[in-house]
Design a protein around this motif. Structure first.
Motif, PDB file in Angstrom:
ATOM      1  N   ARG A  95       5.024  15.978   1.235  1.00 15.98           N
ATOM      2  CA  ARG A  95       5.850  16.679   2.232  1.00 15.98           C
ATOM      3  C   ARG A  95       6.818  17.678   1.613  1.00 15.98           C
ATOM      4  NH1 ARG A  95       6.233  13.755   7.308  1.00 15.98           N
ATOM      5  NH2 ARG A  95       4.787  12.038   7.285  1.00 15.98           N
ATOM      6  N   LEU A 140      -2.103  20.518  -3.262  1.00 20.17           N
ATOM      7  CA  LEU A 140      -2.521  19.339  -2.486  1.00 20.17           C
ATOM      8  C   LEU A 140      -1.609  18.108  -2.658  1.00 20.17           C
ATOM      9  CD1 LEU A 140      -4.751  18.883  -0.436  1.00 20.17           C
ATOM     10  CD2 LEU A 140      -6.191  17.988  -2.251  1.00 20.17           C
ATOM     11  N   PRO A 141      -1.300  17.681  -3.894  1.00 17.36           N
ATOM     12  CA  PRO A 141      -0.415  16.502  -4.010  1.00 17.36           C
ATOM     13  C   PRO A 141       0.954  16.756  -3.379  1.00 17.36           C
ATOM     14  CG  PRO A 141      -1.413  17.047  -6.121  1.00 17.36           C
ATOM     15  CD  PRO A 141      -1.709  18.191  -5.212  1.00 17.36           C
ATOM     16  N   VAL A 192       1.474  18.629  -0.732  1.00 16.95           N
ATOM     17  CA  VAL A 192       1.310  18.555   0.734  1.00 16.95           C
ATOM     18  C   VAL A 192       1.552  17.113   1.184  1.00 16.95           C
ATOM     19  CG1 VAL A 192      -0.385  18.656   2.615  1.00 16.95           C
ATOM     20  CG2 VAL A 192      -0.286  20.498   0.937  1.00 16.95           C
ATOM     21  N   PHE A 193       0.917  16.164   0.467  1.00 17.37           N
ATOM     22  CA  PHE A 193       1.061  14.754   0.858  1.00 17.37           C
ATOM     23  C   PHE A 193       2.461  14.224   0.529  1.00 17.37           C
ATOM     24  CE2 PHE A 193      -3.624  15.144   0.081  1.00 17.37           C
ATOM     25  CZ  PHE A 193      -3.955  15.141   1.421  1.00 17.37           C
ATOM     26  N   ARG A 241      -4.314  26.248  -3.743  1.00  8.97           N
ATOM     27  CA  ARG A 241      -4.243  25.216  -2.699  1.00  8.97           C
ATOM     28  C   ARG A 241      -4.592  23.841  -3.276  1.00  8.97           C
ATOM     29  NH1 ARG A 241      -5.191  26.957   2.450  1.00  8.97           N
ATOM     30  NH2 ARG A 241      -4.710  24.831   3.042  1.00  8.97           N
ATOM     31  N   VAL A 264       0.637   4.279  -2.730  1.00  6.95           N
ATOM     32  CA  VAL A 264       0.372   5.680  -2.385  1.00  6.95           C
ATOM     33  C   VAL A 264       1.438   6.570  -3.036  1.00  6.95           C
ATOM     34  CG1 VAL A 264       0.381   7.344  -0.471  1.00  6.95           C
ATOM     35  CG2 VAL A 264      -0.826   5.177  -0.223  1.00  6.95           C
ATOM     36  N   ARG A 316       6.216  24.712  -2.543  1.00  3.79           N
ATOM     37  CA  ARG A 316       4.877  24.342  -3.032  1.00  3.79           C
ATOM     38  C   ARG A 316       4.209  25.511  -3.707  1.00  3.79           C
ATOM     39  NH1 ARG A 316       3.027  22.077   2.272  1.00  3.79           N
ATOM     40  NH2 ARG A 316       1.712  23.919   2.306  1.00  3.79           N
ATOM     41  N   GLU A 337       0.819  -1.217   0.000  1.00  2.37           N
ATOM     42  CA  GLU A 337       0.000   0.000   0.000  1.00  2.37           C
ATOM     43  C   GLU A 337       0.858   1.275   0.000  1.00  2.37           C
ATOM     44  OE1 GLU A 337      -3.151   0.371  -0.521  1.00  2.37           O
ATOM     45  OE2 GLU A 337      -3.243   2.520  -0.086  1.00  2.37           O
ATOM     46  N   ARG A 373       0.740   6.857  -6.765  1.00  3.96           N
ATOM     47  CA  ARG A 373      -0.356   7.791  -7.069  1.00  3.96           C
ATOM     48  C   ARG A 373       0.108   9.229  -6.924  1.00  3.96           C
ATOM     49  NH1 ARG A 373      -3.686   4.949  -2.898  1.00  3.96           N
ATOM     50  NH2 ARG A 373      -4.136   2.949  -3.876  1.00  3.96           N
ATOM     51  N   GLY A 374       0.958   9.464  -5.960  1.00  2.00           N
ATOM     52  CA  GLY A 374       1.396  10.834  -5.693  1.00  2.00           C
ATOM     53  C   GLY A 374       2.468  11.313  -6.642  1.00  2.00           C
TER      54      GLY A 374
END
Lengths: 228, 420
Positions: free
Chosen positions: A114, A108-109, A111-112, A104, A80, A120, A76, A83-84
């Motif tokens: 990091r 978003l991608p 943010v996940f 924003r 993840v 960003r 998993e 996908r990111g």
């Protein structure tokens, strides 16, 4: 080199008491830097195929590989990450988060992933500028037109600079002029950035930007044509 | 990352402003009640402590028969009198002064009446150190003598102050002489009556003439402590001893030392300081406060269920957003954290509002209690109370959001994206 490779893919859903066979032994190879258009009537399995390609869904049978990695074997955490970082999704209904501004949403991608706040913001503004929305960065999705929303969605798909863009009927909800500008944007992503684009569409005009057109029917590939 | 999630959660809360506020109201009602009750409870405890210290004196301790004061179940002794060498006690290091109270029953003979008859009988005789009156004023009640008389003073020997009923019965007035017989082998003593306690002071149960523990029934004869020695010998009938320590000395240490010494000699006494008394009262007030706060906690629980309900609705409403976030790289843990922060934030906002309101309610309640009982009740707003409340309210919110967040995190991406 093939970025995406599907062999004998099957997908079954349980709809109430009956089983729905969305994909029935489908084979597909997508090379790097290629634009592939998937066409076919409703229910032919186009969207299901896109979800499997983007690691959003798992097939019931067969083998799906992404850059040589068997998607069914990935844990998993790796899915993840894929996908990111490896795939950028563009949906027919845009799928923007309504509570967040355009910028924003694009962030978003990241943010996940990091990525730091300043970096960003810089990248999001750059991408919005590239899709022609530099002046709409602070607007929320409900303050943008359909075409603008789809361009925000494309900018978001590019946020982590993935090698593959999966666009599920990206012009389906747009007028032809706006649709054309979106298609032009996708074409340039392939030509200028070397991105691989898989495009689901009903529209022959949209399919015209593809190098190859794959026609599906009842969960199988029934025809493959190459655009010259 | 946490800050980004905080911003995402904040955006979601702001988007559902009305519902968020209604949920916050549910939380802050409970927090207000709990904070107000704890604050008032602590304020009362502090006030009681101050009042006891003021009344009792921080430099004073009492020696009383063991078990007469303390927790239920503490070792008790059947005797209510003990033996004491007052001169020794006064010489203990750290002791500034001490006053003791002895009690016996003596055969008393009044002066001859007009018909030449004398009233005789057995009556309670109480020996008081004059220091009790001069040094321990706060222990005296409404001690008043009838006009024409006086109380016992230092240097008094063969004198007596009579309770008003005793004086009436014997038709005695200040200046008259009474005779008291102590031990059978002791000589009877003739005592000059110097004062008669006023009837009004002795008959008011709410405001006794002496401190609790000093017998003061209207038929009592009060004589100097030293005189008791002439009638009954060694002091083995002490009811109560009050001790004042030297300035700057630790009263608890001196008390413990005196107590230990007396116990070693076989005298079953307990030394009680103002901290013992305020602790004993404090135990009662804290129990009551904790009970009330527990009841208020029920409304907190209801607030928590409100947060849970809001979060479930939020998960349902944002199913597609959850799908989007997962499609762009959010992990299950990311989604769960996001929702827990969101519910925790709702709890925290409820906590902040509730804390301020609670302290406000506490201030008003304390003022009202202060007005009724004519004391200044402190409003306790300790940083620890505020910190624990805020942490607790965030935890309450986060805990209430745990289940909905878990459900959100487990949503399959494709199903979430397809959700209408």
């Amino acid at each position: 080199m093939n970025v995406l490779q599907l062999k004998g893919i099957t997908k079954e859903y349980q709809l109430g008491k009956s089983a729905v066979h969305a994909l029935r032994g489908l084979d597909l190879d997508v090379g790097q830097g290629e634009i592939v258009a998937l066409m076919g009537p409703s229910g032919s399995g186009k969207s299901t195929l896109m979800h499997i390609l983007g690691a959003l869904d798992t097939p019931t049978g067969g083998t799906a590989t992404f850059e040589g990695h068997d998607l069914q074997q990935l844990e998993e955490r790796r899915l993840v990450e894929l996908r990111g970082h490896k795939v950028g999704f563009v949906f027919q209904t845009f799928h923007l988060v309504p509570t967040l501004s355009a910028q924003r949403n694009v962030e978003l991608p990241m943010v996940f992933s990091r990525i730091g706040k300043r970096e960003r913001a810089r990248r999001a503004q750059e991408l919005l500028k590239r899709v022609g929305l530099a002046d709409r960065a602070k607007h929320k999705p409900n303050e943008l037109s359909g075409g603008e929303r789809q361009r925000v969605a494309i900018a978001r798909a590019l946020a982590n600079d993935p090698p593959v863009i999966l666009a599920d009927e990206p012009t389906g909800n747009l007028d032809s002029e706006t649709g054309n500008s979106i298609l032009d944007l996708l074409r340039r992503l392939c030509e200028e950035d070397g991105k691989t684009v898989v495009l689901v569409t009903h529209d022959p005009e949209a399919a015209a930007i593809a190098h190859r057109i794959i026609r599906l029917r009842d969960g199988r590939v029934v025809e493959e044509t190459r655009n010259v | 990352m946490f800050r980004d999630f905080l911003a995402l959660a904040g955006a979601s809360i702001a988007h559902r402003r009305m519902r968020s506020w209604l949920t916050v109201i549910g939380v802050f009602i409970g927090i207000t009640a709990v904070v107000a009750l704890i604050s008032v409870g602590l304020g009362l405890e502090r006030t009681i402590d101050q009042e006891v210290a003021k009344l009792f004196g921080v430099d004073t301790f009492i020696l009383m028969p063991r078990g007469a004061f303390g927790r239920p179940g503490a070792a008790r002794t059947s005797a209510n009198q003990f033996s004491l060498d007052l001169a020794w006690l006064r010489s203990v290091d750290g002791v500034r002064t001490a006053a003791a109270v002895r009690q016996q029953t003596g055969f008393v003979e009044g002066p001859a009446g007009e018909d030449g008859r004398r009233v005789r009988g057995f009556f309670p005789v109480v020996g008081l150190s004059p220091e009790l009156i001069t040094e321990f004023e706060s222990f005296l009640g409404t001690l008043e003598v009838a006009p024409g008389g006086r109380l016992l003073t230092a240097g008094d020997e063969a004198v007596a102050v009579l309770g008003h009923a005793m004086a009436r019965q014997m038709t005695v007035e200040p200046g008259d002489t009474i005779t008291v017989q102590g031990d059978a082998d002791a000589e009877p003593l003739a005592l000059t009556v110097v004062g008669i306690l006023s009837a009004q002071a002795q008959d008011t149960p709410q405001q006794p003439a002496f401190a609790p523990g000093v017998p003061d029934s209207p038929d009592t004869i009060f004589i100097p402590y030293e005189t008791m020695g002439l009638l009954w010998g060694r002091a083995e009938d002490v009811r109560l001893t009050l001790v004042k320590t030297d300035p700057g000395r630790d009263v608890n240490e001196v008390a413990a030392r005196a107590e230990a010494h007396l116990r070693a000699q076989g005298t079953e006494v307990s030394a009680v300081t103002y901290t013992d008394i305020s602790e004993a009262i404090g135990t009662v007030t804290s129990t009551v406060s904790a009970f009330l706060a527990g009841i208020a906690g029920i409304s907190l629980l209801v607030g928590g269920v409100g947060v849970m309900n809001t979060m479930f609705t939020s998960v349902l409403e944002r199913t597609r957003d959850i799908g989007i976030m997962k499609a762009v790289g959010a992990s299950n843990a990311n989604i769960m954290t996001l929702f827990i922060i969101e519910s925790g934030l709702i709890g925290l906002v409820g906590g902040v509002v509730g804390t301020f309101l609670g302290l406000g309610v506490s201030a008003v309640t304390s003022a009202a209690i202060g007005r009724v009982f004519d004391v200044h009740v402190a409003v306790v707003a300790s940083p620890m109370l505020i910190f624990i409340t805020l942490l607790g309210s965030f935890t309450l919110g986060a805990f209430a959001g745990l289940w909905p967040a878990r459900r959100a995190a487990k949503l399959p991406v494709v199903d979430a994206l397809r959700y209408e």
